[in-house]
Write a protein that holds these residues in place. Structure first.
Motif, PDB file in Angstrom:
ATOM      1  N   ALA A 632       0.899  -1.326  -0.111  1.00 41.35           N
ATOM      2  CA  ALA A 632       0.015   0.114   0.169  1.00 41.35           C
ATOM      3  C   ALA A 632       0.808   1.287   0.044  1.00 41.35           C
ATOM      4  CB  ALA A 632      -0.859   0.110   1.154  1.00 41.35           C
ATOM      5  N   LEU A 633       1.791   1.315   0.956  1.00 38.06           N
ATOM      6  CA  LEU A 633       2.580   2.379   1.082  1.00 38.06           C
ATOM      7  C   LEU A 633       3.690   2.732  -0.308  1.00 38.06           C
ATOM      8  CD1 LEU A 633       2.848   4.581   3.102  1.00 38.06           C
ATOM      9  CD2 LEU A 633       4.991   3.472   3.948  1.00 38.06           C
ATOM     10  N   MET A 634       3.942   1.463  -1.000  1.00 32.49           N
ATOM     11  CA  MET A 634       4.647   1.690  -2.331  1.00 32.49           C
ATOM     12  C   MET A 634       3.628   2.354  -3.259  1.00 32.49           C
ATOM     13  SD  MET A 634       4.763   0.409  -5.500  1.00 32.49           S
ATOM     14  CE  MET A 634       3.799  -1.125  -5.305  1.00 32.49           C
ATOM     15  N   GLY A 650      13.547  -5.032  -3.882  1.00 29.27           N
ATOM     16  CA  GLY A 650      12.467  -4.255  -3.146  1.00 29.27           C
ATOM     17  C   GLY A 650      11.114  -4.765  -3.664  1.00 29.27           C
ATOM     18  N   GLU A 651      11.072  -5.134  -4.923  1.00 26.06           N
ATOM     19  CA  GLU A 651       9.702  -5.745  -5.611  1.00 26.06           C
ATOM     20  C   GLU A 651       9.477  -7.049  -5.129  1.00 26.06           C
ATOM     21  OE1 GLU A 651      13.249  -7.073  -8.444  1.00 26.06           O
ATOM     22  OE2 GLU A 651      12.943  -5.419  -6.892  1.00 26.06           O
ATOM     23  N   ASP A 652      10.229  -7.875  -4.231  1.00 33.58           N
ATOM     24  CA  ASP A 652       9.978  -9.196  -3.887  1.00 33.58           C
ATOM     25  C   ASP A 652       8.595  -9.633  -3.152  1.00 33.58           C
ATOM     26  OD1 ASP A 652      12.453  -9.699  -5.120  1.00 33.58           O
ATOM     27  OD2 ASP A 652      13.529 -10.545  -3.354  1.00 33.58           O
ATOM     28  N   GLY A 653       7.867 -10.308  -3.663  1.00 35.81           N
ATOM     29  CA  GLY A 653       6.543 -10.450  -2.765  1.00 35.81           C
ATOM     30  C   GLY A 653       5.441  -9.253  -3.342  1.00 35.81           C
ATOM     31  N   MET A 654       5.795  -8.627  -4.181  1.00 41.63           N
ATOM     32  CA  MET A 654       4.879  -7.908  -4.688  1.00 41.63           C
ATOM     33  C   MET A 654       5.117  -7.363  -6.385  1.00 41.63           C
ATOM     34  SD  MET A 654       5.570  -4.137  -2.302  1.00 41.63           S
ATOM     35  CE  MET A 654       7.175  -3.278  -2.593  1.00 41.63           C
ATOM     36  N   VAL A 655       5.481  -8.332  -7.065  1.00 42.90           N
ATOM     37  CA  VAL A 655       5.935  -7.857  -8.327  1.00 42.90           C
ATOM     38  C   VAL A 655       4.870  -7.400  -9.386  1.00 42.90           C
ATOM     39  CG1 VAL A 655       6.657  -9.062 -10.622  1.00 42.90           C
ATOM     40  CG2 VAL A 655       7.676  -9.599  -8.434  1.00 42.90           C
ATOM     41  N   ASP A 656       3.746  -8.160  -8.992  1.00 42.65           N
ATOM     42  CA  ASP A 656       2.332  -7.625  -9.762  1.00 42.65           C
ATOM     43  C   ASP A 656       2.022  -6.130  -9.532  1.00 42.65           C
ATOM     44  OD1 ASP A 656       2.198 -10.078 -11.023  1.00 42.65           O
ATOM     45  OD2 ASP A 656       0.590 -10.929  -9.814  1.00 42.65           O
ATOM     46  N   ASP A 657       1.762  -5.732  -8.096  1.00 39.80           N
ATOM     47  CA  ASP A 657       1.824  -4.435  -7.699  1.00 39.80           C
ATOM     48  C   ASP A 657       2.731  -3.563  -8.352  1.00 39.80           C
ATOM     49  OD1 ASP A 657      -0.214  -5.115  -5.322  1.00 39.80           O
ATOM     50  OD2 ASP A 657       1.273  -6.405  -5.373  1.00 39.80           O
ATOM     51  N   VAL A 658       4.100  -4.042  -8.516  1.00 40.48           N
ATOM     52  CA  VAL A 658       4.931  -2.973  -8.796  1.00 40.48           C
ATOM     53  C   VAL A 658       4.896  -2.775 -10.295  1.00 40.48           C
ATOM     54  CG1 VAL A 658       7.661  -2.707  -9.165  1.00 40.48           C
ATOM     55  CG2 VAL A 658       6.962  -3.479  -6.998  1.00 40.48           C
ATOM     56  N   ALA A 660       2.112  -3.029 -12.034  1.00 40.04           N
ATOM     57  CA  ALA A 660       0.999  -2.202 -12.150  1.00 40.04           C
ATOM     58  C   ALA A 660       1.236  -0.625 -11.818  1.00 40.04           C
ATOM     59  CB  ALA A 660      -0.266  -2.625 -11.013  1.00 40.04           C
ATOM     60  N   MET A 661       1.899  -0.390 -10.907  1.00 39.84           N
ATOM     61  CA  MET A 661       2.412   1.004 -10.702  1.00 39.84           C
ATOM     62  C   MET A 661       3.119   1.337 -11.768  1.00 39.84           C
ATOM     63  SD  MET A 661       5.716   2.379  -9.920  1.00 39.84           S
ATOM     64  CE  MET A 661       6.716   1.021  -9.298  1.00 39.84           C
ATOM     65  N   GLY A 662       4.021   0.718 -12.418  1.00 38.42           N
ATOM     66  CA  GLY A 662       4.876   1.191 -13.352  1.00 38.42           C
ATOM     67  C   GLY A 662       3.972   1.456 -14.769  1.00 38.42           C
ATOM     68  N   ARG A 663       3.143   0.684 -15.125  1.00 35.87           N
ATOM     69  CA  ARG A 663       2.168   0.698 -16.153  1.00 35.87           C
ATOM     70  C   ARG A 663       1.211   2.142 -16.036  1.00 35.87           C
ATOM     71  NH1 ARG A 663       1.598  -4.806 -15.900  1.00 35.87           N
ATOM     72  NH2 ARG A 663      -0.150  -4.714 -14.606  1.00 35.87           N
ATOM     73  N   VAL A 664       0.805   2.566 -14.598  1.00 31.21           N
ATOM     74  CA  VAL A 664       0.070   3.634 -14.526  1.00 31.21           C
ATOM     75  C   VAL A 664       1.102   4.867 -14.657  1.00 31.21           C
ATOM     76  CG1 VAL A 664      -1.104   5.062 -12.744  1.00 31.21           C
ATOM     77  CG2 VAL A 664      -1.597   2.386 -12.942  1.00 31.21           C
ATOM     78  N   ARG A 665       2.128   4.964 -14.050  1.00 28.07           N
ATOM     79  CA  ARG A 665       3.014   5.818 -14.378  1.00 28.07           C
ATOM     80  C   ARG A 665       3.509   6.273 -15.686  1.00 28.07           C
ATOM     81  NH1 ARG A 665       6.095   8.200 -10.232  1.00 28.07           N
ATOM     82  NH2 ARG A 665       7.793   8.547 -11.752  1.00 28.07           N
ATOM     83  N   ALA A 666       3.588   5.229 -16.391  1.00 29.85           N
ATOM     84  CA  ALA A 666       4.028   5.300 -17.978  1.00 29.85           C
ATOM     85  C   ALA A 666       2.775   6.191 -18.856  1.00 29.85           C
ATOM     86  CB  ALA A 666       4.501   4.040 -18.432  1.00 29.85           C
ATOM     87  N   ALA A 667       1.711   5.685 -18.168  1.00 33.30           N
ATOM     88  CA  ALA A 667       0.345   6.185 -19.117  1.00 33.30           C
ATOM     89  C   ALA A 667      -0.004   7.367 -18.544  1.00 33.30           C
ATOM     90  CB  ALA A 667      -0.709   5.139 -18.618  1.00 33.30           C
TER      91      ALA A 667
END
Length: 771
Positions: A632-634, A650-658, A660-667
């Protein structure tokens, strides 16, 4: 004893440009009260002291101590108050003597807040001692102290903190501090409303100030760190402290802070390359770092070829910029030779292949470079011995439970971690270093020194960053790295690490100039690098206004304490901590308000800094606060606005969330380039949100909200930073309809229908308008 002249009982200084006035003590010329035509005056108990004399000694872990130095506070006024009318106000000058030095207090009044600036000038008398520091204290007596709050943007307290809940000592970093905003302190009585502003500030010395609660109110102590050896013709000017007593609340005062910064001539770069503000940065480490006496080793990439092979995965997570750390464990964060790429970073051939791949796939690469000093066997052997013989030696191998039982302060825990780090890396640093670094003989004037000529340093031989010869050398090396490798910029590590004056003859007339030597260095370096390539990124650790003038982005060192505070993992003073999402949003809003417009901060949760210092088992945020809270804080940090950085792993355990974050930031360009409004302010009727249908705690406390705007682009980030479900009707302020960009990417995302929000524990949504 000869008595001085009988000056008027009190001097009241005022100016037609402002309603604020100041009363001076007749014998010292020091402020004793501040008033306003619309408010009752506030009593002030002030002292002005010179720390003088003594001799220099290296204290524990590089701290410079002045043995037998004396704090002289017997200020004596030596003449009448002189008045001068300027175009925008008036200046009152009070002549004085103190501690063998003579000088002036200068009180400048102007129409705009803060209305009063208390400057001073010092000149040595015939037998003046060496000046080690100038210390100013202001004791403030607050009527009805229980109703006052403290606002200190960018510091380790929450907004709207009751004065009674202040920690025993709050550190205010100034305009040139390593972390924080501008160092503004505001004491607010919202019942009137009224705001007392105390702003220790300097464009020439690093300085720092502390705020301490007292039975009557608060005391502010400003250590200017102004230091000099007396000599004929010497004149020291310092901008001291700004003051005001305003008939307005904090919200109105906060709205003017950016203008205060601009009035000092501080701004951010107008030529910032667009990609730098949108960067999603992956911090990578080549080689192994060593912890717990070698029992714990972290080696994400054994060599540069391993990084090259992993670039497709990194890119798939949405990262568009590689930040390459110095090679570990040697030379690590120490200077050996900027032009020795193999030693500093790894295989030059493979590094060029990494850069080529990045450029072919729309990515960038920046180098992490070090400024504080060179390492050799002399320096590492000396500091390792110091650690083994020091007061923390017995605790270096202690386990987490033993340390926790001692209830160490945050500062003591940092010191203990630093001691462990020195011994963990000692062998690698010793074996890789020359016995005596050749630069010490080739350019001896480039190093900071004690008065007796010995080189100073924390654990390296410290550069004098103010030396023009060293500045040219460093600039030449950076240009050479760009030309040789084709890198896209630099992160400049720890330019403020050498927190001591340089007492060498070149700088003795203002020994303190060394501490901010990187400020003019970066100004000229930006000009030179952008003449070579205007798209290059400049990025550094200190994040106060002086270090934002020539940087495209700055590190979020001031935010590192927030996850622990938010999730209740202790800290020195729990009563003053940031408690929940609403506090966090306000803290970020206030911090940004106290910076120059256009300031860009790269948020991060996990970096090599946060990873290196804790003991094994608590190195990652996910180990400290749990994986759901980290997710959540990421999301909150990554989508709150500006660049985002993550340390490898740092992405271990939340690869899908990272991802998703990357796609939103790029868009969504508004995340990097837009305006960011934190919290629920301005969303009429939403300040007292309650959960719907009994689904959890009040939404106003636990909902982290950021609204972005950039041209026609609009979006809203909503994150539940609690372990309970959250539901709220936001349609009054966010009427929609909305589409949630996170809903398709993660099961924990919220479902938005016409402004109605439901989020699971630690869930998040990113709303964009439906066209």
């Amino acid at each position: 004893m000869t008595q001085g002249p009988a000056w008027p009982r009190r001097d009241r200084l005022a100016c037609e440009h402002t309603a604020t006035w100041l009363e001076l003590d007749p014998q010292t010329g020091l402020p004793c009260a501040i008033g306003n035509r619309e408010l009752e005056p506030v009593p002030l108990a002030t002292t002005f002291g010179l720390l003088v004399g003594g001799h220099e000694r290296r204290g524990l872990y590089g701290v410079l101590e002045y043995v037998d130095a004396v704090l002289e506070t017997a200020v004596r006024r030596t003449g009448p108050v002189l008045e001068q009318l300027d175009l925008d106000g008036r200046m009152y000058t009070v002549p004085l003597v103190v501690g063998g030095w003579r000088g002036q207090f200068r009180y400048r009044f102007k129409a705009t807040a803060p209305a009063i600036t208390w400057d001073f000038v010092l000149e040595p008398g015939p037998e003046a001692p060496v000046l080690r520091d100038v210390q100013i204290t202001l004791g403030v007596t607050l009527p009805d102290a229980a109703q006052w709050t403290c606002q200190a943007p960018g510091t380790k307290i929450r907004p709207d903190l009751p004065v009674a809940d202040l920690p025993p000592k709050l550190l205010l970093h100034g305009l040139g501090g390593d972390r924080g905003a501008a160092g503004v302190l505001a004491l607010c009585d919202e019942a009137r409303p009224a705001t007392l502003v105390i702003w220790p500030r300097s464009l020439t010395e690093k300085g720092n100030a502390t705020v301490q609660p007292t039975p009557a109110g608060v005391q502010v102590t400003n250590s200017t760190r102004l230091a000099a050896v007396p000599q004929e013709g010497l004149r020291l000017d310092h901008s001291g402290v700004a003051l005001d007593w305003l008939p307005q609340g904090w919200a109105t005062t906060r709205a003017g802070l950016a203008g205060w910064i601009e009035d000092l001539g501080l701004a951010t770069p107008a030529d910032r390359a667009e990609w730098t503000a949108r960067a999603t940065i992956y911090e990578v480490q080549i080689g192994r770092s060593l912890f717990a006496g070698g029992a714990y080793v972290y080696e994400p990439y054994p060599d540069m070829a391993a990084l090259l092979a992993d670039l497709p995965r990194i890119r798939s997570l949405g990262f568009d910029t590689i930040q390459l750390m110095p090679r570990q464990p040697f030379p690590s964060y120490n200077v050996i030779d900027y032009s020795d790429i193999e030693t500093s970073y790894g295989s030059e051939t493979d590094l060029k292949a990494v850069i080529t791949w990045c450029h072919e796939h729309g990515m960038k690469l920046i180098l992490d470079v070090i400024l504080h000093g060179v390492i050799d066997q002399e320096s590492i052997d000396a500091v390792a011995q110091e650690v083994r013989e020091g007061p923390w030696a017995e605790l270096i191998s202690a386990d987490a439970a033993t340390i926790a039982a001692l209830h160490l302060s945050d500062d003591d825990q940092d010191t203990l971690a630093w001691c462990r780090h020195i011994l963990d890396f000692e062998q690698a640093w010793h074996n890789g270093s020359p016995a005596h670094h050749p630069l010490l003989d080739q350019a001896p004037d480039w190093f900071t020194r004690y008065s007796d000529g010995r080189v100073n340093g924390v654990y390296t031989k410290a550069f004098d960053l103010s030396h023009p010869g060293w500045q040219r050398y460093f600039g030449d090396q950076m240009i050479w790295l760009v030309q040789t490798l084709g890198v896209d910029g630099f992160r400049f590590d720890a330019p403020g690490y050498n927190r001591f004056p340089n007492w060498a003859p070149r700088t003795a007339a203002r020994a303190s100039v060394q501490e901010l030597g990187a400020v003019p260095l970066f100004r000229e370096l930006r000009r030179r690098l952008h003449a070579l390539n205007p798209q290059l990124m400049l990025y550094t650790e200190p994040n106060a206004p002086l270090f934002r003038q020539d940087m495209d982005l700055n590190y979020n060192y001031d935010e590192v304490w927030l996850p622990d505070s938010l999730f209740g993992r202790g800290g020195d003073h729990p009563a003053s901590r940031v408690r929940h999402a609403r506090d966090l949003a306000r803290w970020l809003q206030d911090r940004d308000a106290a910076l120059a417009p256009g300031s860009v901060t790269a948020h991060h949760l996990d970096s090599h800094d946060t990873f290196w210092w804790p003991l094994p088992g608590a190195k990652w945020r996910r180990e400290q606060i749990g994986l759901p809270a980290t997710r959540a804080l990421m999301t909150a940090y990554a989508l709150a606005g500006g660049p985002y950085m993550m340390f490898v792993g740092g992405e271990d355990g939340m690869v899908d969330d990272v991802a998703a974050m990357g796609r939103v930031r790029a868009a969504r360009p508004e995340i990097g380039l837009g305006r960011h409004q934190f919290g629920l302010d301005g969303l009429g009727g939403l300040g007292e949100l309650d959960g719907l249908d009994g689904l959890g705690p009040p939404a106003a406390d636990n909902l982290f909200v950021v609204r972005h705007a950039y041209g026609e682009w609009r979006s809203v980030l909503l994150v539940n930073l609690s372990d309970q479900p959250l539901a709220a009707d936001l349609s009054a302020g966010l009427p929609g309809p909305w589409e949630d960009l996170l809903a398709a990417d993660t099961a924990r995302a919220g479902d938005a229908i016409g402004g109605k929000l439901e989020l699971p524990a630690f869930g998040a949504a990113f709303w964009i308008p439906v066209s």
